[in-house]
Design a protein around this motif. Structure first.
Motif, PDB file in Angstrom:
ATOM      1  N   GLN A  56      43.737   7.767  35.629  1.00  0.00           N
ATOM      2  CA  GLN A  56      45.146   7.461  35.391  1.00  0.00           C
ATOM      3  C   GLN A  56      45.805   8.475  34.464  1.00  0.00           C
ATOM      4  O   GLN A  56      47.037   8.528  34.378  1.00  0.00           O
ATOM      5  N   SER A 108      39.284  -1.182  38.102  1.00  0.00           N
ATOM      6  CA  SER A 108      39.808  -1.463  39.433  1.00  0.00           C
ATOM      7  C   SER A 108      39.273  -2.814  39.905  1.00  0.00           C
ATOM      8  O   SER A 108      38.443  -3.442  39.247  1.00  0.00           O
ATOM      9  N   ALA A 109      39.729  -3.250  41.057  1.00  0.00           N
ATOM     10  CA  ALA A 109      39.333  -4.557  41.574  1.00  0.00           C
ATOM     11  C   ALA A 109      37.830  -4.681  41.764  1.00  0.00           C
ATOM     12  O   ALA A 109      37.267  -5.780  41.680  1.00  0.00           O
ATOM     13  N   ASP A 110      37.159  -3.576  42.009  1.00  0.00           N
ATOM     14  CA  ASP A 110      35.704  -3.627  42.201  1.00  0.00           C
ATOM     15  C   ASP A 110      34.931  -3.358  40.907  1.00  0.00           C
ATOM     16  O   ASP A 110      33.721  -3.138  40.933  1.00  0.00           O
ATOM     17  N   LYS A 132      35.715   2.321  36.937  1.00  0.00           N
ATOM     18  CA  LYS A 132      36.677   3.224  36.324  1.00  0.00           C
ATOM     19  C   LYS A 132      36.290   4.637  36.740  1.00  0.00           C
ATOM     20  O   LYS A 132      35.107   4.947  36.874  1.00  0.00           O
ATOM     21  N   THR A 133      37.293   5.481  36.927  1.00  0.00           N
ATOM     22  CA  THR A 133      37.039   6.855  37.349  1.00  0.00           C
ATOM     23  C   THR A 133      37.442   7.808  36.243  1.00  0.00           C
ATOM     24  O   THR A 133      38.501   7.660  35.639  1.00  0.00           O
ATOM     25  N   GLY A 148      39.027  -6.481  38.179  1.00  0.00           N
ATOM     26  CA  GLY A 148      40.248  -5.966  37.565  1.00  0.00           C
ATOM     27  C   GLY A 148      40.225  -6.039  36.057  1.00  0.00           C
ATOM     28  O   GLY A 148      41.190  -5.691  35.402  1.00  0.00           O
TER      29      GLY A 148
END
Length: 213
Positions: free
Chosen positions: A67, A152-154, A157-158, A189
C-alpha cells in the motif's frame, strides 16, 4: 540406483544449496556485489537475507508495504519537498528511504566474514572480497510495524524490499523484490496497526553522505 541417477540427485541438491540464503557464509551463484532475498515465516513475519560479496558493511536494505509502493518515491533520484511515511529523508542519502530491516538498531546491513578487512581507513574497496558470499539476516514483524495496513481477506500482507544504499552503484541490489507474507489476520481482514517498526527517522551517528559523492 544407477550412478547417473545419483549424480543427478546430487546436482539438484547442490543447486538448492547454492540458491538458498540460509546460514552465514552460505554459497551463492554470484561472486561480486550484494544480493537480497526474503522468506515468509507464516506467522506475519518475514526474514530478509543479504549476501555480501564486498568488503563494505554499508549496503543497507529498506522495505515497505504494498500500500506504500509509490513508484515515484521508489524510483526518485532526489528528495521531494514532502513525502508520506514511511518514506523519509536519511542523512547523506539523496533519495527517499522507507523502513530499515529489523525490529531495532542495529538494522540489517552487509556483513563481513572473520578475517575480511573492511573498506576504509586506507583499505581499498573490493566488490568481490568475499566471492563465496557472507550472509546476514533480520526478521520483521508486519503486525507491529508502524502504520501497518490491515491484512487482506486471506490474512496476508505484501511487502517490497531492496538494497539501494552502499558505496558502489553496480554492487547494490536496487530492483525491489515482492514478498507475500501469510498469517497476518486473527480474523479475515484483520491485523494490527500499532507497535514499532524496523525503521527509525535516522541511522544514528553513521553518515552515509560519503558514499554518494
Amino acid at each position: 540406483m544407477k550412478r547417473s541417477a545419483i549424480t543427478g540427485l546430487c546436482a539438484a541438491a547442490a543447486a538448492m544449496v547454492v540458491a538458498s540464503f540460509a546460514g552465514a557464509g552460505a554459497a551463492s551463484a554470484a561472486t561480486k556485489g550484494t544480493e537480497i532475498g526474503g522468506a515468509n515465516n507464516g506467522n506475519c513475519t518475514a526474514t530478509i537475507t543479504e549476501i555480501n560479496h564486498t568488503n563494505s558493511t554499508s549496503y543497507q536494505p529498506d522495505w515497505w508495504f504494498e500500500q506504500e509502493n509509490d513508484v515515484a518515491l521508489v524510483n526518485a533520484t532526489q528528495l521531494p519537498a514532502s513525502m508520506p511515511a514511511p518514506w523519509r529523508a536519511v542523512n547523506g542519502i539523496p533519495w527517499p528511504i522507507a523502513r530499515w530491516v529489523g525490529a531495532e538498531s542495529p538494522y540489517l546491513t552487509s556483513g563481513l566474514a572473520p578475517g575480511i578487512l573492511p573498506w576504509g581507513s586506507g583499505n581499498p574497496y573490493n566488490g568481490s572480497a568475499q566471492p563465496e558470499g557472507f550472509v546476514t539476516e533480520r526478521s520483521i514483524d508486519l503486525k507491529t510495524a508502524v502504520d501497518a495496513p490491515p491484512a487482506s481477506a486471506d490474512g496476508t500482507k505484501t511487502i517490497w524490499f531492496r538494497i539501494r544504499t552502499g558505496p558502489q552503484t553496480a554492487d547494490r541490489a536496487p530492483t525491489p523484490q515482492q514478498l507475500v507474507v501469510t498469517g497476518c489476520g486473527e480474523t479475515p481482514g484483520g491485523g494490527s496497526t500499532s507497535g514499532s517498526s524496523g525503521g527509525g527517522s535516522s541511522i544514528g551517528p553513521f553518515d552515509l553522505g560519503a558514499l554518494f559523492n
